[in-house]
Write a protein that holds these residues in place. Structure first.
Motif, PDB file in Angstrom:
ATOM      1  N   ARG A 233      25.095  -5.546  39.311  1.00 44.18           N
ATOM      2  CA  ARG A 233      24.699  -6.923  39.618  1.00 44.18           C
ATOM      3  C   ARG A 233      25.890  -7.863  39.717  1.00 44.18           C
ATOM      4  NH1 ARG A 233      19.537  -8.746  38.147  1.00 44.18           N
ATOM      5  NH2 ARG A 233      20.270 -10.751  38.864  1.00 44.18           N
ATOM      6  N   ILE A 234      26.990  -7.566  39.025  1.00 38.98           N
ATOM      7  CA  ILE A 234      28.111  -8.509  39.008  1.00 38.98           C
ATOM      8  C   ILE A 234      29.304  -7.962  39.770  1.00 38.98           C
ATOM      9  CG2 ILE A 234      29.656  -9.845  37.542  1.00 38.98           C
ATOM     10  CD1 ILE A 234      27.190 -10.605  36.382  1.00 38.98           C
TER      11      ILE A 234
ATOM     12  N   GLU B  12      33.239 -10.268  31.003  1.00 42.21           N
ATOM     13  CA  GLU B  12      33.008 -10.655  29.610  1.00 42.21           C
ATOM     14  C   GLU B  12      31.927 -11.717  29.500  1.00 42.21           C
ATOM     15  OE1 GLU B  12      36.931 -11.653  28.529  1.00 42.21           O
ATOM     16  OE2 GLU B  12      37.491  -9.597  28.040  1.00 42.21           O
ATOM     17  N   ALA B  13      31.876 -12.606  30.508  1.00 40.94           N
ATOM     18  CA  ALA B  13      30.838 -13.634  30.496  1.00 40.94           C
ATOM     19  C   ALA B  13      29.459 -12.984  30.485  1.00 40.94           C
ATOM     20  CB  ALA B  13      30.984 -14.542  31.707  1.00 40.94           C
ATOM     21  N   ALA B  14      29.369 -11.801  31.108  1.00 36.98           N
ATOM     22  CA  ALA B  14      28.079 -11.099  31.106  1.00 36.98           C
ATOM     23  C   ALA B  14      27.876 -10.309  29.812  1.00 36.98           C
ATOM     24  CB  ALA B  14      27.991 -10.159  32.302  1.00 36.98           C
ATOM     25  N   ILE B  15      28.975  -9.783  29.250  1.00 40.28           N
ATOM     26  CA  ILE B  15      28.859  -9.040  27.988  1.00 40.28           C
ATOM     27  C   ILE B  15      28.258  -9.934  26.917  1.00 40.28           C
ATOM     28  CG2 ILE B  15      30.160  -7.947  26.125  1.00 40.28           C
ATOM     29  CD1 ILE B  15      32.127  -6.954  28.119  1.00 40.28           C
ATOM     30  N   ILE B  16      28.722 -11.184  26.881  1.00 44.83           N
ATOM     31  CA  ILE B  16      28.287 -12.095  25.827  1.00 44.83           C
ATOM     32  C   ILE B  16      26.793 -12.345  25.869  1.00 44.83           C
ATOM     33  CG2 ILE B  16      28.469 -14.514  25.122  1.00 44.83           C
ATOM     34  CD1 ILE B  16      31.310 -14.216  25.063  1.00 44.83           C
ATOM     35  N   VAL B  17      26.203 -12.319  27.088  1.00 46.61           N
ATOM     36  CA  VAL B  17      24.758 -12.526  27.155  1.00 46.61           C
ATOM     37  C   VAL B  17      24.025 -11.197  27.273  1.00 46.61           C
ATOM     38  CG1 VAL B  17      24.708 -14.895  27.937  1.00 46.61           C
ATOM     39  CG2 VAL B  17      25.038 -13.077  29.593  1.00 46.61           C
ATOM     40  N   ASN B  18      24.651 -10.140  26.724  1.00 47.72           N
ATOM     41  CA  ASN B  18      23.924  -8.883  26.511  1.00 47.72           C
ATOM     42  C   ASN B  18      23.523  -8.149  27.788  1.00 47.72           C
ATOM     43  OD1 ASN B  18      23.067  -7.017  24.758  1.00 47.72           O
ATOM     44  ND2 ASN B  18      21.124  -8.016  24.240  1.00 47.72           N
ATOM     45  N   VAL B  19      24.341  -8.240  28.839  1.00 49.54           N
ATOM     46  CA  VAL B  19      24.036  -7.490  30.052  1.00 49.54           C
ATOM     47  C   VAL B  19      24.566  -6.068  29.879  1.00 49.54           C
ATOM     48  CG1 VAL B  19      24.274  -7.415  32.553  1.00 49.54           C
ATOM     49  CG2 VAL B  19      24.337  -9.602  31.352  1.00 49.54           C
TER      50      VAL B  19
ATOM     51  N   LYS C 118      24.195  -2.572  34.594  1.00 52.73           N
ATOM     52  CA  LYS C 118      23.757  -3.791  35.254  1.00 52.73           C
ATOM     53  C   LYS C 118      24.960  -4.674  35.593  1.00 52.73           C
ATOM     54  CE  LYS C 118      19.787  -6.833  34.749  1.00 52.73           C
ATOM     55  NZ  LYS C 118      18.816  -7.344  33.786  1.00 52.73           N
TER      56      LYS C 118
END
Lengths: 369, 601
Positions: free
Chosen positions: B515-516, B500-507, B511
């Protein structure tokens, strides 16, 4: 710095209702805490505003943009809501260095390379973590990880910042330090904060307004001191404050100059400035420990059940006709077990609750006859 | 009017919900999984069932079916299988043998594996580190390794293939035939093969068990023996039962061991009889057998679910299980170690030595005259009609086929495992996720041989018979449970916040995966690829029905050679075992992923 508006928002998981018809208006530059016991729907509420969870019903507006509406089918992705989210377990990416953790999001938001570098440096400086820039999260202490997480969250300059129990994994000392800094951060960054916690002390000390929930239903939405002094119902009164409010069953008889309360062998006259109506003779008195004082000339005779001195103040469990009542006195005293003591009830914020509806009926003073 | 607007609103909301549903990759993955796996697990079963009720070409030889049309309905197969004068030979005897063999094997595995697990996790025995590595070997090696070694070792001129064997050549001792071929050796060999499995399960629990539980009993003045009896055993009991059931069900569907060690004495179990039926073209009766095997598998694993389900929480790992005081064995710590060394050498190293030696004999079982011609002689033909191993085109073709098959299966199963793990953990608790999870686990419950039979049916129906594609398909499905388990485990360890931390910054989704999620759980995911790969390299029973007469794999070639070409078979056997071990060690070194992770000395 936008305002946030929730209208008739509900969330159901199969049969289970997590949030029920919630209406909430968060003003810009507010620091709101969503408070309640675990499973009350506070985290779900936060995640719905952030867009990580899809509500079943209702409408959510951030600023002048509708980000979710069940009627029209609008559902904007979290990335486009211009928000920051600070997770309970920080959610730092363990395989990336501190620098990459902060920069990764900016890359995805298509920032220019130089801007990213400048912004990351700025964040590192602001949170005093420059020296850890090349380290991996596992090589940092809890407090340092927390700072990195904050830096990562603030880096894209979000308009609203959501936090989900961000301090619950820190030790007591660090937690109080971070609280101070979060409050500072709030005024410095000029953004709107929404903060989830189950810790009433955290909610009291940080928030400009507390939103207290239970079983998915909003119980009270007021500034912290209002919530403390004028709880809307028994649940709120019980949840906020430590030691908790004393609840004493009493028989109420209306008189000319007030209501005579009869409880635990004590008769006391209740007076209120506001008018109120009793549903019947049975009521519950809510007396905060600091209003149940111990003094030489007190009119209530009781014994000390046990004494818990904490230095600055002392909590005394008072034994009165078979019931235990908490009392907090300023300073350190130590009563012997079963020592006779005299007590009194002071202050104008004694609550009267209706045992059936659990709502607060009145607030006023209580003088022992 | 009101009604109309209501339905309109309802329709619109439904549309939004559908749109929301398909916008999430996890939903799409789950839906595809359910459809594809549902098709490839349910459909072949239906085909099997149908074929047990229809007349096949080869069946026309039966007088009862003479003149019937191929494909017409009949209950003949069921009658003949269960209620005729042949049913005891065809069904009840193999069933009885299989059950006896499996029960014995389970006891041996638990006793041996459990004792070793206890010695390693709870006592001060010597050389624990060494044992924890070497003891696993037989489980990594193909299931017939010990069986062929057993034959090489105990064979003598008066029994079986009437050749000499190692023990006879060294000492002149002739062991009775019952000890070399038949029920007893099959059970012992399977028991030895599955002992490491018992060791991994029981050892894992002993290791993770909170030491405070035992310490609390010590403080309450319980004796060591009493602690083991009243505290330790009850806590590992569910694991013991579960081990028993899993070994039992694996032994029931074991094919290679009874095939290699049973044949000569006429010892037959369900799997070997099934293979004979299929080879003879009597599909109807063969499929009845595989339906029974699937039923047994389902029942056993159902019991297992029941046994472990409610009690799994016994094994909760708590943070504080730090130092445990080892039981002092005194002088026994050397004696126990010595006995174990002998057993480990016998099960883990001797097979390799024996294969190497046997492959170099001129006459099987005579070790005085050694030659390398079965390895390196390019001439043709050697007295078994083959070239030296390295010059034998069949070997290279089989090696290539096995490799292609293993890589394809591990890639498909491993990748699907990760995706299913991701989707299931994202939608944890939803009905769709549970369904996909169960379907992905279903192939585990199906005995390899029966699954092979089912795909034989599906292959014939879809025109895929005797193709590599069919082998890849069945392999990927059979090994999906390993991969989906490790995928789900890996994803459950990973808190949803990380993504979710990546969803919030539009990943974007791909990816986030690349990447994660993948980098973080690399080692667990890779073991999700590794397990299908090694299993596939050493698999015989799953492929033996499907590849016979068409595509030779290393294992099916070995099965074929086993009968006629002793030295070449041993050389090939060594090649397979070494390949499997080497790949395992390599991946272990490279990624830290391994089968015995978490146990050890």
């Amino acid at each position: 710095m936008p305002e946030i508006r929730l209208e008739h928002v509900s969330k159901r998981f199969d049969k289970f209702v997590a949030v029920d018809d919630l209406n909430l208006h968060i003003n810009e530059h507010d620091f709101i805490t969503l408070l309640g016991p675990s499973g009350c729907g506070k985290t779900t509420t936060l995640r719905m505003i952030a867009g990580l969870e899809t509500p079943t019903e209702g409408r959510i507006t951030i600023g002048d943009k509708v980000v979710f509406d069940a009627e029209t089918g609008v559902n904007i992705s979290p990335a486009k809501r211009d928000i920051g989210f600070l997770f309970q377990n920080y959610a730092l990416w363990p395989h990336m260095t501190v620098y990459d953790n902060i920069a990764f999001g900016l890359e995805n938001l298509k920032w220019k390379k130089d801007d990213i570098k400048a912004r990351v440096d700025e964040m590192l400086k602001m949170l005093k973590i420059e020296e850890f820039v090349a380290r991996y999260p596992a090589e940092l202490s809890g407090g340092q990880q927390q700072r990195v997480a904050i830096a990562r969250t603030l880096a894209p300059k979000p308009q609203v910042l959501f936090m989900d129990e961000p301090l619950s994994n820190l030790d007591a000392k660090l937690r109080s330090e971070m609280r101070t800094e979060l409050k500072r951060l709030h005024s410095d960054s000029n953004s709107t904060f929404v903060y989830v916690t189950h810790d009433q002390l955290e909610a009291m000390t940080l928030a400009t307004k507390i939103c207290l929930m239970e079983k998915g239903v909003l119980q009270q939405y007021d500034p912290p001191l209002t919530v403390y002094a004028k709880p809307a119902n028994l649940f709120v009164a019980d949840f906020v404050g430590n030691p908790t409010m004393n609840f004493i069953k009493a028989k109420a008889t209306p008189q000319n100059d007030g209501v005579m309360m009869d409880f635990l062998g004590v008769k006391a006259l209740f007076k209120s400035k506001e008018s109120f109506a009793l549903e019947g003779p049975d009521v519950i008195l809510g007396i905060r420990p600091e209003f149940f004082t111990i003094c030489e000339d007190g009119r209530i005779h009781a014994t000390a059940y046990s004494t818990l001195p904490a230095g600055m103040e002392t909590t005394v469990k008072v034994h009165l006709n078979g019931e235990l009542i908490s009392s907090v006195v300023f300073g350190a005293i130590d009563f012997k077990v079963d020592q006779p003591i005299r007590c009194d009830i002071v202050g104008g914020e004694i609550c009267v609750f209706d045992p059936k509806s659990t709502k607060r009926l009145a607030i006023g003073s209580l003088s022992v006859c | 009017m009101n009604e109309i607007t209501k339905t309109a609103v309802h329709k619109r909301k439904l549309k939004y919900r559908v749109r929301d549903f398909v916008s999430k990759p996890e939903n799409i993955i789950l839906s595809i999984t359910v459809v594809v796996l549902g098709f490839f697990t349910i459909y072949p079963l239906l085909l099997l069932l149908k074929d047990t009720l229809t007349v096949n070409i080869a069946d026309l030889l039966y007088p009862e079916l003479f003149g019937k049309k191929v494909g017409s309905l009949t209950t003949f197969h069921w009658k003949r299988m269960l209620f005729s004068n042949m049913s005891s030979t065809y069904f009840w005897n193999p069933l009885k043998n299989a059950v006896l063999m499996s029960v014995l094997a389970s006891f041996i595995a638990i006793l041996y594996g459990g004792v070793v697990a206890f010695l390693i996790t709870r006592t001060d025995m010597k050389f624990k580190k060494f044992f924890s590595t070497v003891f696993i070997f037989p489980y990594i090696m193909p299931s017939w390794t010990i069986a062929t070694f057993w034959k090489n070792f105990f064979q003598n001129p008066y029994i079986g293939s009437y050749q000499s064997g190692m023990l006879y050549w060294l000492t002149g001792i002739c062991v009775p035939e019952k000890f070399v071929y038949g029920l007893v050796p099959c059970a012992i060999v399977l028991g030895l093969h599955y002992a490491p499995f018992a060791y991994i399960l029981i050892g894992g629990i002993l290791r993770n068990m909170d030491a405070n539980l035992e310490e609390a009993a010590t403080i309450l003045k319980a004796s060591r023996a009493k602690i083991i009896r009243r505290i330790t055993l009850p806590i590992v009991m569910p694991a013991l039962l579960s081990t028993f059931l899993l070994v039992f069900s694996s032994s029931m569907s074991a094919y290679a061991v009874p095939q290699f060690l049973g044949g000569a004495s006429g010892f037959s179990v369900l799997t070997t009889t099934l293979k004979q039926f299929i080879n003879s073209g009597w599909y109807g009766q063969g499929y009845i057998m595989s339906i029974f095997m699937i039923l047994f598998g389902l029942i056993i694993l159902g019991i297992n679910q029941y046994v472990t389900g409610s009690r799994k929480n016994f094994t909760t790992v708590t943070g504080k299980s730090g130092q445990i005081s080892y039981i002092k064995l005194g002088v026994w710590k050397y004696i126990a170690a010595a006995i174990l060394v002998v057993l480990c050498v016998f099960c883990s190293f001797m097979p390799l030595v024996s294969f190497a030696l046997e492959s170099c004999t001129d006459i099987p079982g005579v070790y005085s005259n050694l030659t390398l011609k079965y390895w390196i002689d390019p001439g043709f033909p050697l007295n078994n009609g083959l070239h030296g191993l390295f010059y034998e085109p069949q070997v290279w073709a089989a090696f290539r086929n096995s490799l292609v098959l293993s890589i394809s299966c591990s890639f498909i199963a491993g990748t699907m495992g990760i995706l299913i793990g991701y989707a299931v953990s994202k939608r944890r608790g939803s009905k769709l996720a549970k369904l996909a999870d169960n379907l992905a686990f279903l192939p585990y419950l199906m005995p390899s041989m029966a699954l092979g039979a089912a795909f034989l049916a599906i292959g014939a129906k879809m025109g895929l018979s005797k193709t590599m594609g069919l082998l890849v398909l069945v392999g990927s499905i059979k090994y999906l449970p390993f991969a989906s388990r490790s995928g789900i485990n890996a994803m459950l360890q990973l808190s949803g916040e990380i993504e979710e931390a990546a969803i919030i910054v539009n990943v974007p989704w791909y990816k986030r995966m690349l990447r994660i999620i993948f980098p973080i759980q690399k080692s667990t995911f890779i073991s999700g690829y590794l397990l299908p790969f090694t299993s596939c390299m050493r698999e015989l029973s799953l492929f033996t029905l499907l590849s016979s007469g068409s595509i030779y794999l290393m294992t099916t070639l070995l099965e074929y050679w086993q009968v006629w070409c002793d030295q070449s078979a041993n050389a090939l056997n060594l090649l397979i075992v070494v390949t499997v071990l080497a790949i395992n060690l390599l991946v272990n070194k490279l990624t830290g992923a391994s089968i015995d992770k978490g146990v050890g000395g």
